[in-house]
Structures are given as structure tokens and as C-alpha cells.
Design a protein around this motif. Structure first.
Motif, PDB file in Angstrom:
ATOM      1  N   UNK A   8       2.448 -16.894 -26.387  1.00 27.93           N
ATOM      2  CA  UNK A   8       3.143 -17.030 -25.336  1.00 27.93           C
ATOM      3  C   UNK A   8       3.244 -18.470 -24.587  1.00 27.93           C
ATOM      4  N   UNK A   9       1.918 -19.411 -24.907  1.00 31.34           N
ATOM      5  CA  UNK A   9       2.114 -20.523 -24.443  1.00 31.34           C
ATOM      6  C   UNK A   9       2.804 -21.553 -25.475  1.00 31.34           C
ATOM      7  N   UNK A  10       3.024 -20.958 -26.860  1.00 31.87           N
ATOM      8  CA  UNK A  10       3.801 -21.778 -27.910  1.00 31.87           C
ATOM      9  C   UNK A  10       5.162 -21.668 -27.580  1.00 31.87           C
ATOM     10  N   UNK A  11       5.605 -20.426 -26.712  1.00 31.88           N
ATOM     11  CA  UNK A  11       7.145 -20.281 -26.414  1.00 31.88           C
ATOM     12  C   UNK A  11       7.544 -20.162 -24.799  1.00 31.88           C
ATOM     13  N   UNK A  12       6.668 -21.080 -24.104  1.00 29.26           N
ATOM     14  CA  UNK A  12       6.787 -21.010 -22.895  1.00 29.26           C
ATOM     15  C   UNK A  12       8.043 -21.658 -22.185  1.00 29.26           C
ATOM     16  N   UNK A  13       8.528 -22.852 -22.675  1.00 29.10           N
ATOM     17  CA  UNK A  13       9.603 -23.455 -22.512  1.00 29.10           C
ATOM     18  C   UNK A  13      10.551 -24.236 -23.559  1.00 29.10           C
ATOM     19  N   UNK A  14      11.600 -24.838 -23.264  1.00 28.68           N
ATOM     20  CA  UNK A  14      12.238 -25.508 -24.422  1.00 28.68           C
ATOM     21  C   UNK A  14      11.637 -26.521 -25.345  1.00 28.68           C
ATOM     22  N   UNK A  15      10.587 -27.312 -24.723  1.00 29.17           N
ATOM     23  CA  UNK A  15       9.692 -28.247 -25.493  1.00 29.17           C
ATOM     24  C   UNK A  15       8.878 -27.490 -26.181  1.00 29.17           C
ATOM     25  N   UNK A  83      18.296 -26.315 -25.318  1.00 30.05           N
ATOM     26  CA  UNK A  83      19.066 -26.347 -26.884  1.00 30.05           C
ATOM     27  C   UNK A  83      20.661 -26.394 -26.691  1.00 30.05           C
ATOM     28  N   UNK A  84      21.054 -26.357 -25.464  1.00 22.64           N
ATOM     29  CA  UNK A  84      22.872 -26.247 -25.396  1.00 22.64           C
ATOM     30  C   UNK A  84      23.399 -25.012 -26.094  1.00 22.64           C
ATOM     31  N   UNK A  85      22.787 -23.892 -25.898  1.00 24.22           N
ATOM     32  CA  UNK A  85      23.098 -22.566 -26.238  1.00 24.22           C
ATOM     33  C   UNK A  85      24.369 -22.350 -25.282  1.00 24.22           C
ATOM     34  N   UNK A  86      25.535 -21.868 -25.829  1.00 24.65           N
ATOM     35  CA  UNK A  86      26.592 -21.656 -25.141  1.00 24.65           C
ATOM     36  C   UNK A  86      26.478 -20.150 -24.323  1.00 24.65           C
ATOM     37  N   UNK A  87      27.119 -20.305 -23.162  1.00 26.77           N
ATOM     38  CA  UNK A  87      26.935 -18.905 -22.260  1.00 26.77           C
ATOM     39  C   UNK A  87      27.616 -17.851 -22.993  1.00 26.77           C
ATOM     40  N   UNK A  88      28.361 -18.016 -23.974  1.00 27.40           N
ATOM     41  CA  UNK A  88      29.281 -16.888 -24.689  1.00 27.40           C
ATOM     42  C   UNK A  88      28.121 -16.277 -25.457  1.00 27.40           C
ATOM     43  N   UNK A  89      27.287 -17.237 -26.338  1.00 28.37           N
ATOM     44  CA  UNK A  89      26.127 -16.764 -27.043  1.00 28.37           C
ATOM     45  C   UNK A  89      25.207 -16.090 -26.654  1.00 28.37           C
ATOM     46  N   UNK A  90      24.878 -16.546 -25.346  1.00 29.87           N
ATOM     47  CA  UNK A  90      23.586 -16.103 -24.446  1.00 29.87           C
ATOM     48  C   UNK A  90      23.917 -14.994 -23.617  1.00 29.87           C
ATOM     49  N   UNK A  91      25.183 -14.571 -23.544  1.00 28.51           N
ATOM     50  CA  UNK A  91      25.484 -13.227 -22.625  1.00 28.51           C
ATOM     51  C   UNK A  91      25.051 -11.835 -23.044  1.00 28.51           C
ATOM     52  N   UNK A  92      25.077 -11.836 -24.396  1.00 26.47           N
ATOM     53  CA  UNK A  92      24.405 -10.343 -24.907  1.00 26.47           C
ATOM     54  C   UNK A  92      22.943 -10.236 -24.443  1.00 26.47           C
ATOM     55  N   UNK A  93      22.148 -11.208 -24.762  1.00 30.82           N
ATOM     56  CA  UNK A  93      20.943 -11.237 -24.271  1.00 30.82           C
ATOM     57  C   UNK A  93      20.805 -10.879 -22.613  1.00 30.82           C
ATOM     58  N   UNK A  94      21.566 -11.616 -21.778  1.00 30.10           N
ATOM     59  CA  UNK A  94      21.390 -11.425 -20.487  1.00 30.10           C
ATOM     60  C   UNK A  94      21.711 -10.007 -20.028  1.00 30.10           C
ATOM     61  N   UNK A  95      22.728  -9.597 -20.811  1.00 31.43           N
ATOM     62  CA  UNK A  95      23.357  -7.969 -20.645  1.00 31.43           C
ATOM     63  C   UNK A  95      21.986  -6.956 -20.746  1.00 31.43           C
ATOM     64  N   UNK A  96      21.213  -7.176 -21.822  1.00 32.25           N
ATOM     65  CA  UNK A  96      20.278  -6.512 -22.127  1.00 32.25           C
ATOM     66  C   UNK A  96      19.282  -6.341 -21.024  1.00 32.25           C
ATOM     67  N   UNK A  97      18.941  -7.342 -20.569  1.00 30.75           N
ATOM     68  CA  UNK A  97      18.033  -7.388 -19.625  1.00 30.75           C
ATOM     69  C   UNK A  97      18.485  -6.399 -18.068  1.00 30.75           C
ATOM     70  N   UNK A  98      19.607  -6.592 -17.775  1.00 30.57           N
ATOM     71  CA  UNK A  98      20.188  -5.725 -16.853  1.00 30.57           C
ATOM     72  C   UNK A  98      20.632  -4.331 -17.544  1.00 30.57           C
ATOM     73  N   UNK A  99      20.788  -4.279 -18.667  1.00 28.15           N
ATOM     74  CA  UNK A  99      20.996  -2.880 -19.064  1.00 28.15           C
ATOM     75  C   UNK A  99      19.811  -1.929 -19.157  1.00 28.15           C
ATOM     76  N   UNK A 100      18.569  -2.543 -19.046  1.00 24.65           N
ATOM     77  CA  UNK A 100      17.303  -1.783 -18.998  1.00 24.65           C
ATOM     78  C   UNK A 100      17.444  -0.556 -18.132  1.00 24.65           C
ATOM     79  N   UNK A 101      18.072  -0.850 -16.994  1.00 22.60           N
ATOM     80  CA  UNK A 101      18.115   0.003 -15.829  1.00 22.60           C
ATOM     81  C   UNK A 101      18.957   1.314 -16.156  1.00 22.60           C
TER      82      UNK A 101
END
Length: 450
Positions: A8-15, A83-101
Motif C-alpha cells: 500500500x505504501x508503494x501505491x499511495x500516490x502518483x509519485x 498521469x493525465x489519464x482522461x476522464x473517459x478512461x477513468x469513468x468505468x473505475x469510478x462507476x464500479x465504486x458506486x455500483x457496489x451498492x
């Protein structure tokens, strides 16, 4: 081929993600990458896994969970923005978090397991996106799709043997395979997690499954040390140790590497290298089979732990009473209590427990039952108890090791309540009062390492 796990400490942020990417790029043999959920960025920060557990519990108790969901997603958004990932590429990941419910769960235990496993899954998917953006042949593997099968225990799962067969088909690959740690899928299709810190276990399972040449475990320390740095200033780093040495030391508090993760590695005879993500050029600590191992020191490490308690029983002619121990064990079974050690004499017996399995009520009721059934002359519950483990393959053939361990303790007037040496002859266990444990660790360390 190397299997590589990042904590977890190795993946804590962008750096930190960038350091991980640099490590992956530095060695083409690193083909299978296991991710943890993002850890703390600073001392007062929260681990994403803890936030996900909070999210699950607030949902179950019908409290306002929106703030914690936003906090969780902000962690991934921060890394994606780096890392300048586009919102479109990121949207499926965000949706998963909310779909847990929206998913159906068998019960609250499996709901919590599914929520907290999402941290590793989002880390893996995000890392795959970033690597693909860097033009690397990265592929996210879903535990569901590759049949990473585990037992039907929501929050303390064990791997099913068939999983190793399912993993072997990936033992040759030209791709970078990104896989989430910590969880698998039950036969009923539910998500179930290993015990906390279980990404180490996932990495070891993969290493055995693909018969890797090496399992690299990246964390936030330079090596495994011969003693706890909180007790001993600047202890020696252990360069090489055996599986069983680490197992013995983990029992008494060495927590750099999940002790359950050793089992798949031992079964597959896969060497492990614990390294620091922040200083990957350092050699770290290698963990290897005992076969052909040549010990460089008498003692490899010394550790202590305070989460123990002892039950002392005295009864004259105890050694001649048939079934005494059997009745005692049946009482433990009745109260669902496991014991750690049972040193004994002619008329007395001490049972050592991990006291974290007790409540005050269980302790009292169990002791009452023992008095009723076994009728000891004397019974005492000892809560002030610590265990010290002195471990080293070099002790097997060393005459006088016990004297070297106990002599410095006598000089400091540290009372030893129990001594137990394992049949392997590579470990000696001492029981002391809690307050004496740090003193004992310091004295034993100085005896063998200074």
C-alpha cells in the motif's frame, strides 16, 4: 519469470506509482504484478482499505456514506491526474465504486469483503491504464475471469488447490499481467478476502502457480531486520534467511511479510526477495529454502510480542491422572479457544494463549469450567505475559547457545517464566513479563550482534 507485489505504501500516490512503473520497466523478467490498495501518504492519513470498510459499515447502518465515497475516489483521481489519464478512461473505475451498492450480497460479511476488495481492484485497473498509456503491453486480469478460487469464508479465505492449475497457463507470457491482491472468488461466485495484508498471500500464490524464479515483495523498508528498530537502534539487516526462520520470527511480531504468504512459497520452493520501493537498488532480504542454506550467524533474529496470556494449573499427581489433558482440551474446544504452547511439570501445567481471542466473559467462564471439571489445587490466569523468540539456523549445531541467551538476562535481573525449544532446534522461546520483553530483546541482540 518474476512475480512482483507492491504494498500500500508503494501505491499511495502518483509519485509512488511512478516508482513502481520504473521498477517494472527496469527488469523485463517482472511479468506478473500484484497490487495493494493505496496506503497512507502521511502519518495521519487513512488507508483506502479502511475507508472502504467505513463505506460498507455506513451503508449497512443507513448512515450518510457520500463523504467517504468521495474521499475514496479522490485518492484514485489524484493518481490519475498525476498521469493525465482522461476522464473517459477513468469513468468505468469510478462507476464500479458506486455500483457496489447495487450488487446482491449473501450477507453483511460478504458485503464488507466485496467493498474492501475494491481497493486492490481499482489499483490494478488504474496501474494497467497507466502502463498502457506508457505504451507497455499491460493487461488487467480479473480474479473472476481467471478463476482465482478461494474457500467460502468471507474475510479469512484460503486458496483452493484448483487455482494453481488455473494460474499455470500464464507461466509464459509476453504481456505485463496486472492482478489485484487480497481477494478471490468462492464457488458460489462471491468475493472473499484473505486476512488483512493478504496481498502478500496473493503474490505467493501466483509465484507458486506459475513456478516463478523469484517472488519480489516491495514494501517501505530496506530489509527485514534482526530486531525491531523500535527496540534496538539501527539493528542489522538480514541478508538471507530461511522460510522457517521467518515463520518463527513472524510468530513473535515480525510483520514485514505476511506469515501465511510463506506457505505457497514453501510449497513451490520459490525464493522471496523483500525490497524497498523507494530504494530498489538495495539488495533487501532473501527468504530461501533451508536445503543447502549455510548459516552465517548463530542467531538470525530476535523478536517479542505482548499479545499473550497464560493459564497456570497446579494439581498433585497430575502426571498420573488419566485424561487430564484431554478434558482440558475439550474445554478449550467448547469455548472455541486455541492454545499456543503447553509446557508442563510433574504436578503443574501452563497453557499459553493468544489473548486476542478472549473477552473477559470467555476468560472467566472458561476458568470456572476448568475448576469445575478438573478441580485443580491452584489456578491462576496470568495476563502480564510476553513471548520472546530467538531464531537462527546456526543454533542447531551450536553448543552453549542457551547459556549465551540467558546469561545477559540474568545480569539485568530479567526473570524467565518459561523456556521452550522447538524440535527443529532453530528457535528458543522465552516467556517474561511484558515490561521485561524490550530489555530482553536488547540484551540478546547485543550478545549476538555486537
Amino acid at each position: 519469470m518474476k512475480v512482483v507485489k507492491f504494498g500500500g505504501s508503494s501505491l499511495a500516490n502518483g509519485a509512488q506509482f511512478q516508482k513502481v512503473i520504473n521498477i517494472i520497466k527496469a527488469d523485463p523478467a517482472r511479468k506478473i504484478i500484484i497490487t495493494s490498495a493505496p496506503g497512507k501518504r502521511f502519518a495521519d492519513d487513512f488507508k483506502v482499505t479502511d475507508l472502504l470498510i467505513k463505506y460498507a459499515k455506513q451503508y449497512l447502518t443507513q448512515k450518510n456514506y457520500q463523504p467517504v465515497v468521495k474521499e475514496i475516489w479522490a485518492r484514485y483521481q489524484e493518481i490519475a491526474t498525476y498521469f493525465k489519464i482522461t476522464p473517459a478512461a477513468l469513468q468505468p473505475l469510478k462507476q464500479q465504486l458506486f455500483d457496489l451498492l447495487k450488487n446482491n450480497y449473501r450477507n453483511s460479511d460478504f458485503l464488507i469483503a466485496a467493498f474492501k476488495a475494491q481497493g486492490e481492484k481499482l489499483s490494478a485497473e488504474l496501474l494497467a491504464l497507466i502502463l498502457q498509456q506508457e505504451k507497455l503491453p499491460a493487461r488487467f486480469l480479473d480474479p473472476q475471469n481467471i478463476k482465482f478460487m478461494v474457500t467460502d469464508s468471507a474475510n479469512d479465505a484460503q486458496i483452493l488447490p484448483q487455482t494453481y492449475h488455473n494460474l499455470y497457463k500464464w507461466h509464459q507470457t509476453d504481456q505485463l499481467l496486472i492482478f489485484p491482491g487480497f481477494y478471490g472468488i468462492t464457488k458460489k461466485g462471491d468475493i472473499a478476502t484473505f486476512s488483512r495484508g493478504g496481498s502478500d498471500i496473493t503474490g505467493a500464490i501466483w509465484a507458486r502457480g506459475v513456478q516463478a524464479d523469484l517472488y519480489e515483495n516491495f514494501t517501505d523498508v530496506n530489509a527485514i531486520y534482526a530486531a525491531d528498530p523500535h527496540i534496538v537502534n539501527n539493528p542489522c539487516a538480514i541478508k538471507v534467511m530461511t522460510y522457517r526462520e521467518l515463520r518463527e520470527l513472524s510468530y513473535a511480531g515480525f510483520s514485514v511479510f505476511h506469515d501465511e504468504a510463506l506457505i505457497p512459497a514453501i510449497q513451490g520452493q520459490i525464493p522471496i526477495n523483500v525490497k524497498n520501493t523507494n530504494y530498489p537498488e538495495l539488495p533487501g532480504t532473501k527468504i530461501v529454502p533451508a536445503k543447502n542454506f549455510l548459516a552465517q550467524n548463530i542467531v538470525t533474529g530476535v523478536a517479542s510480542s505482548n499479545h499473550f496470556a497464560a493459564l497456570y494449573l497446579h494439581k498433585y499427581l497430575l502426571n498420573k491422572e488419566l485424561g487430564f489433558t484431554l478434558k482440558l482440551l475439550q474445554i478449550f474446544y467448547k469455548f472455541k479457544i486455541s492454545y499456543e504452547h503447553m509446557p508442563s511439570g510433574i504436578d503443574d501445567l501452563t497453557v499459553i494463549f493468544d489473548k486476542r481471542q478472549f473477552t473477559a466473559a470467555i476468560q472467566q467462564n472458561m476458568c470456572d469450567e476448568i475448576k469445575k471439571v478438573l478441580k485443580p489445587d491452584y489456578l491462576e490466569w496470568i495476563d502480564d505475559y510476553a513471548i520472546i523468540m530467538v531464531v537462527g539456523e546456526g543454533m542447531r549445531n551450536k553448543i552453549g547457545a542457551m547459556r549465551s541467551i540467558t546469561a545477559p538476562l540474568a545480569k539485568k535481573k530479567v526473570a524467565i517464566h518459561m523456556i521452550n525449544q522447538g524440535a527443529s532446534r532453530i528457535s528458543i522461546m522465552l516467556g517474561t513479563k511484558k515490561a521485561d520483553a524490550p530489555i530482553a530483546v536488547k540484551q540478546i541482540y547485543q550478545q549476538f550482534f555486537n
